[in-house]
Design a protein around this motif. Structure first.
Motif, short mmCIF file in Angstrom:
data_model
loop_
_atom_site.label_atom_id
_atom_site.label_comp_id
_atom_site.label_asym_id
_atom_site.label_seq_id
_atom_site.Cartn_x
_atom_site.Cartn_y
_atom_site.Cartn_z
N THR A 2 -2.17 -52.78 -124.55
CA THR A 2 -2.67 -52.89 -125.92
C THR A 2 -3.18 -54.29 -126.16
O THR A 2 -2.42 -55.25 -126.26
CB THR A 2 -1.57 -52.54 -126.95
OG1 THR A 2 -1.03 -51.26 -126.65
CG2 THR A 2 -2.15 -52.51 -128.34
N ILE A 3 -4.48 -54.39 -126.22
CA ILE A 3 -5.14 -55.63 -126.61
C ILE A 3 -5.61 -55.44 -128.04
O ILE A 3 -6.23 -54.43 -128.37
CB ILE A 3 -6.34 -55.94 -125.68
CG1 ILE A 3 -5.90 -56.11 -124.24
CG2 ILE A 3 -7.11 -57.16 -126.18
CD1 ILE A 3 -5.02 -57.32 -123.97
N LEU A 4 -5.30 -56.41 -128.88
CA LEU A 4 -5.63 -56.33 -130.30
C LEU A 4 -6.63 -57.42 -130.66
O LEU A 4 -6.60 -58.51 -130.09
CB LEU A 4 -4.37 -56.53 -131.14
CG LEU A 4 -3.19 -55.62 -130.80
CD1 LEU A 4 -1.93 -56.07 -131.53
CD2 LEU A 4 -3.50 -54.18 -131.13
N ILE A 5 -7.50 -57.11 -131.62
CA ILE A 5 -8.47 -58.10 -132.11
C ILE A 5 -8.56 -57.96 -133.62
O ILE A 5 -8.60 -56.85 -134.15
CB ILE A 5 -9.85 -57.92 -131.42
CG1 ILE A 5 -10.77 -59.08 -131.75
CG2 ILE A 5 -10.47 -56.57 -131.76
CD1 ILE A 5 -12.03 -59.14 -130.88
N ASP A 6 -8.55 -59.09 -134.31
CA ASP A 6 -8.74 -59.04 -135.76
C ASP A 6 -10.22 -59.26 -136.10
O ASP A 6 -11.02 -59.61 -135.23
CB ASP A 6 -7.81 -60.00 -136.51
CG ASP A 6 -7.99 -61.47 -136.18
OD1 ASP A 6 -8.91 -61.83 -135.41
OD2 ASP A 6 -7.20 -62.28 -136.69
N ASP A 7 -10.56 -59.01 -137.35
CA ASP A 7 -11.95 -59.16 -137.79
C ASP A 7 -12.41 -60.60 -137.64
O ASP A 7 -11.63 -61.53 -137.86
CB ASP A 7 -12.10 -58.76 -139.26
CG ASP A 7 -11.85 -57.28 -139.49
OD1 ASP A 7 -12.12 -56.48 -138.57
OD2 ASP A 7 -11.37 -56.93 -140.58
N PRO A 8 -13.68 -60.80 -137.30
CA PRO A 8 -14.21 -62.17 -137.25
C PRO A 8 -14.31 -62.73 -138.67
O PRO A 8 -15.20 -62.36 -139.42
CB PRO A 8 -15.58 -62.02 -136.58
CG PRO A 8 -15.89 -60.57 -136.57
CD PRO A 8 -14.66 -59.81 -136.91
N MET A 9 -13.36 -63.57 -139.01
CA MET A 9 -13.32 -64.11 -140.38
C MET A 9 -12.87 -65.56 -140.44
O MET A 9 -12.71 -66.12 -141.51
CB MET A 9 -12.40 -63.24 -141.26
CG MET A 9 -10.98 -63.17 -140.75
SD MET A 9 -9.93 -62.04 -141.68
CE MET A 9 -9.64 -62.97 -143.16
N LEU A 16 -18.20 -67.29 -137.07
CA LEU A 16 -16.89 -66.73 -137.40
C LEU A 16 -16.20 -66.35 -136.10
O LEU A 16 -16.85 -66.00 -135.12
CB LEU A 16 -17.05 -65.51 -138.31
CG LEU A 16 -17.64 -65.78 -139.68
CD1 LEU A 16 -17.84 -64.47 -140.44
CD2 LEU A 16 -16.78 -66.74 -140.49
N TRP A 17 -14.88 -66.41 -136.13
CA TRP A 17 -14.08 -66.17 -134.93
C TRP A 17 -13.03 -65.10 -135.19
O TRP A 17 -12.54 -64.94 -136.30
CB TRP A 17 -13.39 -67.46 -134.50
CG TRP A 17 -14.36 -68.52 -134.12
CD1 TRP A 17 -15.06 -69.33 -134.97
CD2 TRP A 17 -14.78 -68.87 -132.80
NE1 TRP A 17 -15.88 -70.16 -134.25
CE2 TRP A 17 -15.73 -69.90 -132.92
CE3 TRP A 17 -14.43 -68.43 -131.54
CZ2 TRP A 17 -16.34 -70.48 -131.82
CZ3 TRP A 17 -15.03 -69.01 -130.44
CH2 TRP A 17 -15.98 -70.02 -130.58
N SER A 18 -12.67 -64.39 -134.13
CA SER A 18 -11.57 -63.44 -134.12
C SER A 18 -10.47 -63.98 -133.21
O SER A 18 -10.71 -64.86 -132.39
CB SER A 18 -12.03 -62.09 -133.54
OG SER A 18 -12.97 -61.48 -134.36
N HIS A 19 -9.30 -63.37 -133.35
CA HIS A 19 -8.20 -63.66 -132.45
C HIS A 19 -7.99 -62.44 -131.56
O HIS A 19 -7.98 -61.31 -132.04
CB HIS A 19 -6.91 -63.94 -133.23
CG HIS A 19 -7.01 -65.13 -134.11
ND1 HIS A 19 -6.87 -65.04 -135.47
CD2 HIS A 19 -7.26 -66.43 -133.82
CE1 HIS A 19 -7.01 -66.26 -135.98
NE2 HIS A 19 -7.26 -67.11 -135.00
N LEU A 20 -7.82 -62.68 -130.28
CA LEU A 20 -7.59 -61.63 -129.30
C LEU A 20 -6.20 -61.84 -128.72
O LEU A 20 -5.91 -62.94 -128.23
CB LEU A 20 -8.65 -61.73 -128.20
CG LEU A 20 -8.70 -60.65 -127.14
CD1 LEU A 20 -9.20 -59.34 -127.74
CD2 LEU A 20 -9.59 -61.07 -125.99
#
Length: 100
Positions: A2-9, A16-20
């Motif tokens: 399970t790799i998760l990514i949040d919205d690019p904000m 804008l950047w996301s966290h992986l």
């Protein structure tokens, strides 16, 4: 896996950047990042910072989009979360090592 990514904000460097993150292991996270040509310099102790331009391709590669709150909760539950105090200590020790 399970790799998760949040919205690019998260704004920085004109984008804008996301966290992986992985809620399983850092090895899983590094493997996924390498497979998707995310440079190791984007790794920040428990996550990768990834630019908005690669968000959709990471989802297509298998990352699950989640809210920032869900991402943080899952990272904490996994035991992989680095606290802000630990982050400061790691940065201070790396500065000490590079100053020598």
């Amino acid at each position: 896996m399970t790799i998760l990514i949040d919205d690019p904000m998260w704004p920085n460097h004109g984008t804008l950047w996301s966290h992986l993150v992985s809620d399983e292991s850092l090895d899983e996270l590094h493997s996924f990042a390498a497979e998707n040509e995310i440079p190791r310099r984007g790794f920040d102790l428990d996550h990768y910072d990834v630019p908005a331009r690669v968000y959709q391709s990471l989802i297509a590669a298998g990352a699950t989009p989640v809210s920032p709150k869900t991402l943080t909760r899952r990272l904490i539950a996994s035991g992989l979360r680095i606290t802000e105090r630990e982050r400061r200590l790691a940065r201070a020790s790396s500065h000490t090592l590079t100053a020598r």
